[in-house]
Design an enzyme around this catalytic site. Structure first.
Site, PDB file in Angstrom:
ATOM      1  N   VAL A  45      39.220   6.754  28.234  1.00  0.00           N
ATOM      2  CA  VAL A  45      38.458   8.373  28.837  1.00  0.00           C
ATOM      3  C   VAL A  45      38.853   8.519  27.717  1.00  0.00           C
ATOM      4  O   VAL A  45      40.572   9.545  27.943  1.00  0.00           O
ATOM      5  CB  VAL A  45      39.030   8.881  29.738  1.00  0.00           C
ATOM      6  CG1 VAL A  45      37.986   9.944  29.791  1.00  0.00           C
ATOM      7  CG2 VAL A  45      37.694   8.316  31.577  1.00  0.00           C
TER       8      VAL A  45
ATOM      9  N   GLY B 213      37.593  19.833  25.033  1.00  0.00           N
ATOM     10  CA  GLY B 213      38.314  21.697  25.514  1.00  0.00           C
ATOM     11  C   GLY B 213      37.383  22.166  25.500  1.00  0.00           C
ATOM     12  O   GLY B 213      36.623  23.581  25.537  1.00  0.00           O
TER      13      GLY B 213
ATOM     14  N   GLY C  34      34.501  20.549  27.006  1.00  0.00           N
ATOM     15  CA  GLY C  34      32.962  20.172  27.962  1.00  0.00           C
ATOM     16  C   GLY C  34      32.499  19.277  27.554  1.00  0.00           C
ATOM     17  O   GLY C  34      31.769  18.266  28.645  1.00  0.00           O
ATOM     18  N   LEU C  35      32.759  18.609  27.116  1.00  0.00           N
ATOM     19  CA  LEU C  35      32.973  16.729  26.455  1.00  0.00           C
ATOM     20  C   LEU C  35      33.523  15.770  27.600  1.00  0.00           C
ATOM     21  O   LEU C  35      32.632  14.738  27.285  1.00  0.00           O
ATOM     22  CB  LEU C  35      33.000  16.555  24.553  1.00  0.00           C
ATOM     23  CG  LEU C  35      31.946  17.228  23.773  1.00  0.00           C
ATOM     24  CD1 LEU C  35      32.567  17.872  22.120  1.00  0.00           C
ATOM     25  CD2 LEU C  35      30.240  17.111  23.981  1.00  0.00           C
ATOM     26  N   GLY C  36      34.580  15.835  27.545  1.00  0.00           N
ATOM     27  CA  GLY C  36      35.003  14.921  28.526  1.00  0.00           C
ATOM     28  C   GLY C  36      34.090  14.822  29.400  1.00  0.00           C
ATOM     29  O   GLY C  36      33.813  13.743  30.419  1.00  0.00           O
ATOM     30  N   LYS C  37      33.711  15.546  30.429  1.00  0.00           N
ATOM     31  CA  LYS C  37      33.117  16.557  31.688  1.00  0.00           C
ATOM     32  C   LYS C  37      31.537  15.478  31.283  1.00  0.00           C
ATOM     33  O   LYS C  37      31.328  14.812  31.938  1.00  0.00           O
ATOM     34  CB  LYS C  37      33.276  17.396  31.819  1.00  0.00           C
ATOM     35  CG  LYS C  37      32.895  18.140  33.462  1.00  0.00           C
ATOM     36  CD  LYS C  37      33.243  19.271  33.460  1.00  0.00           C
ATOM     37  CE  LYS C  37      32.438  20.377  32.589  1.00  0.00           C
ATOM     38  NZ  LYS C  37      33.214  21.408  33.469  1.00  0.00           N
TER      39      LYS C  37
ATOM     40  N   TYR D 114      40.499  14.991  36.121  1.00  0.00           N
ATOM     41  CA  TYR D 114      39.976  14.174  37.078  1.00  0.00           C
ATOM     42  C   TYR D 114      39.786  14.378  38.371  1.00  0.00           C
ATOM     43  O   TYR D 114      39.035  14.593  39.106  1.00  0.00           O
ATOM     44  CB  TYR D 114      40.980  12.818  36.973  1.00  0.00           C
ATOM     45  CG  TYR D 114      40.782  12.208  35.562  1.00  0.00           C
ATOM     46  CD1 TYR D 114      39.047  11.190  35.290  1.00  0.00           C
ATOM     47  CD2 TYR D 114      42.177  11.467  35.032  1.00  0.00           C
ATOM     48  CE1 TYR D 114      38.931  10.769  34.005  1.00  0.00           C
ATOM     49  CE2 TYR D 114      42.094  10.832  34.254  1.00  0.00           C
ATOM     50  CZ  TYR D 114      40.615  10.561  33.737  1.00  0.00           C
ATOM     51  OH  TYR D 114      40.744   9.314  32.352  1.00  0.00           O
TER      52      TYR D 114
HETATM   53  C1  LIG Z   1      41.085  13.940  28.730  1.00  0.00           C
HETATM   54  C2  LIG Z   1      40.281  14.539  27.915  1.00  0.00           C
HETATM   55  C3  LIG Z   1      39.459  13.017  27.623  1.00  0.00           C
HETATM   56  C4  LIG Z   1      39.585  15.737  28.271  1.00  0.00           C
HETATM   57  O1  LIG Z   1      38.431  15.559  27.771  1.00  0.00           O
HETATM   58  P1  LIG Z   1      37.685  17.564  26.862  1.00  0.00           P
HETATM   59  O2  LIG Z   1      36.347  17.056  26.333  1.00  0.00           O
HETATM   60  O3  LIG Z   1      38.712  17.651  26.483  1.00  0.00           O
HETATM   61  O4  LIG Z   1      38.183  18.168  28.758  1.00  0.00           O
HETATM   62  P2  LIG Z   1      36.569  19.407  29.314  1.00  0.00           P
HETATM   63  O5  LIG Z   1      36.804  20.212  27.521  1.00  0.00           O
HETATM   64  O6  LIG Z   1      35.496  18.578  29.414  1.00  0.00           O
HETATM   65  O7  LIG Z   1      37.325  19.521  30.331  1.00  0.00           O
HETATM   66  C5  LIG Z   1      36.741  19.605  31.257  1.00  0.00           C
HETATM   67  C6  LIG Z   1      37.350  20.175  32.567  1.00  0.00           C
HETATM   68  O8  LIG Z   1      38.866  19.568  32.158  1.00  0.00           O
HETATM   69  C7  LIG Z   1      40.099  20.559  32.221  1.00  0.00           C
HETATM   70  N1  LIG Z   1      41.144  19.641  31.483  1.00  0.00           N
HETATM   71  C8  LIG Z   1      40.616  19.279  30.465  1.00  0.00           C
HETATM   72  N2  LIG Z   1      41.642  18.435  29.830  1.00  0.00           N
HETATM   73  C9  LIG Z   1      42.234  18.815  30.853  1.00  0.00           C
HETATM   74  C10 LIG Z   1      43.850  18.673  31.239  1.00  0.00           C
HETATM   75  N3  LIG Z   1      44.834  17.565  29.825  1.00  0.00           N
HETATM   76  N4  LIG Z   1      44.920  18.444  32.279  1.00  0.00           N
HETATM   77  C11 LIG Z   1      44.005  19.462  32.930  1.00  0.00           C
HETATM   78  N5  LIG Z   1      42.661  20.467  32.875  1.00  0.00           N
HETATM   79  C12 LIG Z   1      41.971  19.809  31.793  1.00  0.00           C
HETATM   80  C13 LIG Z   1      38.627  21.417  31.348  1.00  0.00           C
HETATM   81  O9  LIG Z   1      39.572  22.630  31.274  1.00  0.00           O
HETATM   82  C14 LIG Z   1      37.729  21.793  31.788  1.00  0.00           C
HETATM   83  O10 LIG Z   1      37.853  22.561  33.069  1.00  0.00           O
HETATM   84  P3  LIG Z   1      36.474  23.492  33.511  1.00  0.00           P
HETATM   85  O11 LIG Z   1      36.149  22.335  34.084  1.00  0.00           O
HETATM   86  O12 LIG Z   1      37.436  24.137  34.657  1.00  0.00           O
HETATM   87  O13 LIG Z   1      36.214  24.256  32.634  1.00  0.00           O
HETATM   88  C15 LIG Z   1      40.822  14.755  26.158  1.00  0.00           C
HETATM   89  O14 LIG Z   1      41.977  15.613  26.677  1.00  0.00           O
HETATM   90  C16 LIG Z   1      40.857  13.652  25.772  1.00  0.00           C
HETATM   91  O15 LIG Z   1      40.906  12.235  25.439  1.00  0.00           O
HETATM   92  N6  LIG Z   1      43.008  13.507  25.795  1.00  0.00           N
HETATM   93  C17 LIG Z   1      43.610  12.059  25.137  1.00  0.00           C
HETATM   94  C18 LIG Z   1      43.370  11.172  25.793  1.00  0.00           C
HETATM   95  C19 LIG Z   1      43.374  10.809  27.356  1.00  0.00           C
HETATM   96  O16 LIG Z   1      44.510  11.863  27.409  1.00  0.00           O
HETATM   97  N7  LIG Z   1      42.453  10.055  28.212  1.00  0.00           N
HETATM   98  C20 LIG Z   1      43.052  10.344  29.394  1.00  0.00           C
HETATM   99  C21 LIG Z   1      42.969   8.349  29.984  1.00  0.00           C
HETATM  100  S1  LIG Z   1      44.101   8.525  31.381  1.00  0.00           S
END
Ligand SMILES: CC(C)(COP(=O)(O)OP(=O)(O)OC[C@H]1O[C@@H](n2cnc3c(N)ncnc32)[C@H](O)[C@@H]1OP(=O)(O)O)[C@@H](O)C(=O)NCCC(=O)NCCS
Length: 174
Positions: free
Chosen positions: A111, A119, A121-124, A154
């Site tokens: 992921v 940050g 909302g695209l991860g969601k 997650y």
């Molecule tokens: C983890 C990852 C996929 C999140 O994607 P993103 O697009 O930044 O996340 P979103 O903006 O959709 O966040 C959704 C929610 O999760 C929260 N969130 C996102 N990343 C977070 C983190 N690292 N720790 C805690 N909360 C997090 C956001 O605050 C948001 O909360 P909300 O719904 O209350 O507003 C991204 O940060 C990433 O690619 N990280 C590097 C790779 C990685 O670590 N992948 C996971 C492997 S286990």
């Protein structure tokens, strides 16, 4: 927080090769961080391996042999990607995949959202789509491995740690 609206474009709903859709167009958005234009959610399995490698590099993941990545993608049951299309250029900005026994269990892998697009909302969005498709395939147990710093991400999606005290076990070659 930006709220993403999705709607189908060139809908391929019902086509057998790509379960539900090919491209879902996410709204053009401008936020203070980056101009977000023409981002598509896609379920194509035809992923450019070099672009995927660049995306994984952008978050500091260890490089993997492309030959093996290709095999892993081929054997994944669902792949969801986020693609930005600007003029004639495309850019892979998000990715996630799942492997499955197609009966009961599936595991989510790789992921990743490009740091420029984190940050927002695209991860969601990508996780919701993956879970939706796994549920449509009547998969009841979805597992994944989470680094400590993304556990909250997650948890917000409904994942829980070690239900019923079941502990994962690992075997690695020594
Ligand atoms: C983890 C990852 C996929 C999140 O994607 P993103 O697009 O930044 O996340 P979103 O903006 O959709 O966040 C959704 C929610 O999760 C929260 N969130 C996102 N990343 C977070 C983190 N690292 N720790 C805690 N909360 C997090 C956001 O605050 C948001 O909360 P909300 O719904 O209350 O507003 C991204 O940060 C990433 O690619 N990280 C590097 C790779 C990685 O670590 N992948 C996971 C492997 S286990």
């Amino acid at each position: 927080m930006i709220f993403w609206k999705a709607f189908f474009q060139n809908s391929t709903v019902g086509e057998s090769s790509e379960k539900n859709f090919k491209n879902i167009f996410l709204l053009d958005k401008t936020c203070d961080k980056i101009e977000l234009k023409d981002i598509y959610l896609s379920s194509t399995k035809n992923i450019n391996l070099y672009e995927l490698e660049q995306l994984c590099d952008s978050v500091g993941w260890v490089k993997r042999p492309l030959k093996k990545v290709k095999i892993a993608l081929k054997n994944s049951s669902i792949i969801i990607s986020l693609i930005q299309k600007n003029d004639s250029k495309t850019r892979l900005v998000g990715f996630a995949r799942a492997t499955s026994d197609n009966g009961f269990n599936a595991t989510i892998w790789d992921v990743v959202i490009h740091p420029d697009f984190q940050g927002l909302g695209l991860g969601k969005v990508i996780m919701h789509q993956l879970i939706k498709q796994l549920r449509q395939a009547e998969i009841s147990t979805i597992t994944l491995f989470a680094e400590p710093d993304v556990i909250s991400f997650y948890k917000k999606l409904g994942f829980i740690k070690d239900p019923d005290g079941v502990k994962g076990m690992f075997w690695y070659p020594r």
